[in-house]
Design a protein around this motif. Structure first.
Motif, PDB file in Angstrom:
ATOM      1  N   PHE A  91      84.843 -65.285  21.344  1.00  0.00           N
ATOM      2  CA  PHE A  91      84.753 -64.184  22.295  1.00  0.00           C
ATOM      3  C   PHE A  91      83.730 -64.527  23.360  1.00  0.00           C
ATOM      4  O   PHE A  91      82.792 -65.271  23.110  1.00  0.00           O
ATOM      5  N   LYS A 126      81.502 -62.691  24.707  1.00  0.00           N
ATOM      6  CA  LYS A 126      80.200 -62.040  24.538  1.00  0.00           C
ATOM      7  C   LYS A 126      79.718 -62.270  23.109  1.00  0.00           C
ATOM      8  O   LYS A 126      80.542 -62.427  22.210  1.00  0.00           O
ATOM      9  N   VAL A 147      80.870 -56.011  19.488  1.00  0.00           N
ATOM     10  CA  VAL A 147      80.042 -56.780  20.419  1.00  0.00           C
ATOM     11  C   VAL A 147      78.613 -56.276  20.356  1.00  0.00           C
ATOM     12  O   VAL A 147      78.366 -55.097  20.112  1.00  0.00           O
ATOM     13  N   ARG A 148      77.667 -57.178  20.578  1.00  0.00           N
ATOM     14  CA  ARG A 148      76.254 -56.779  20.579  1.00  0.00           C
ATOM     15  C   ARG A 148      75.950 -55.831  21.714  1.00  0.00           C
ATOM     16  O   ARG A 148      76.440 -56.006  22.810  1.00  0.00           O
ATOM     17  N   GLU A 163      91.885 -58.522  28.913  1.00  0.00           N
ATOM     18  CA  GLU A 163      90.903 -58.903  27.876  1.00  0.00           C
ATOM     19  C   GLU A 163      91.195 -60.283  27.307  1.00  0.00           C
ATOM     20  O   GLU A 163      90.329 -60.919  26.758  1.00  0.00           O
ATOM     21  N   ALA A 179      84.745 -51.487  20.074  1.00  0.00           N
ATOM     22  CA  ALA A 179      85.007 -52.836  19.591  1.00  0.00           C
ATOM     23  C   ALA A 179      86.333 -53.318  20.169  1.00  0.00           C
ATOM     24  O   ALA A 179      87.039 -52.572  20.830  1.00  0.00           O
ATOM     25  N   LEU A 222      78.749 -61.600  19.405  1.00  0.00           N
ATOM     26  CA  LEU A 222      79.278 -60.622  18.458  1.00  0.00           C
ATOM     27  C   LEU A 222      78.169 -60.102  17.554  1.00  0.00           C
ATOM     28  O   LEU A 222      77.304 -60.849  17.122  1.00  0.00           O
ATOM     29  N   LYS A 223      78.219 -58.815  17.285  1.00  0.00           N
ATOM     30  CA  LYS A 223      77.324 -58.250  16.284  1.00  0.00           C
ATOM     31  C   LYS A 223      77.934 -58.490  14.905  1.00  0.00           C
ATOM     32  O   LYS A 223      77.257 -58.892  13.974  1.00  0.00           O
ATOM     33  N   LEU A 227      86.273 -56.959  16.329  1.00  0.00           N
ATOM     34  CA  LEU A 227      85.071 -57.619  16.831  1.00  0.00           C
ATOM     35  C   LEU A 227      84.142 -56.557  17.411  1.00  0.00           C
ATOM     36  O   LEU A 227      84.526 -55.838  18.330  1.00  0.00           O
ATOM     37  N   ASN A 236      79.269 -66.284  19.033  1.00  0.00           N
ATOM     38  CA  ASN A 236      80.490 -65.894  19.755  1.00  0.00           C
ATOM     39  C   ASN A 236      81.775 -66.129  18.969  1.00  0.00           C
ATOM     40  O   ASN A 236      82.847 -65.813  19.471  1.00  0.00           O
TER      41      ASN A 236
END
Length: 97
Positions: free
Chosen positions: A52, A54, A96-97, A9, A33, A56-57, A94, A78
């Motif tokens: 990140f 991807k 992610v969406r 990761e 997450a 982020l939400k 974090l 991001n």
């Protein structure tokens, strides 16, 4: 060659500035997450950025049980910004969406 010790990761995530020491990157206990734990070894407060791969939400500062305590500002979709006090470890979650 030697295998790196960081989980894969870590290639998905960039922490700056380099003064911040990454202690852990893992999946959150609830599984949806990514949790990043890092340490500020310096005598200054550091304004850190977590980038990140991807969108982020949301991002939040958590306690050691990974329970959100405070929402973090997102610089862009991001990148989360986190103030890290001197000589402190912080944990960021974090989503992610």
């Amino acid at each position: 060659g030697r295998k790196g010790v960081l989980p894969k990761e870590c290639s998905f995530i960039e922490i700056s500035p380099a003064d911040l020491v990454v202690a852990a990157v893992k999946r959150s206990e609830d599984g949806d997450a990514v949790v990043v734990r890092f340490f500020n070894p310096t005598e200054e407060v550091i304004s850190g950025r977590i980038h990140f791969f991807k969108p982020l939400k949301e991002a939040s500062l958590t306690n050691l049980l990974e329970e959100p305590m405070e929402r973090l500002k997102l610089e862009d979709e991001n990148t989360a910004i986190v103030e890290v006090p001197k000589k402190k470890i912080v944990t960021v979650k974090l989503v992610v969406r």
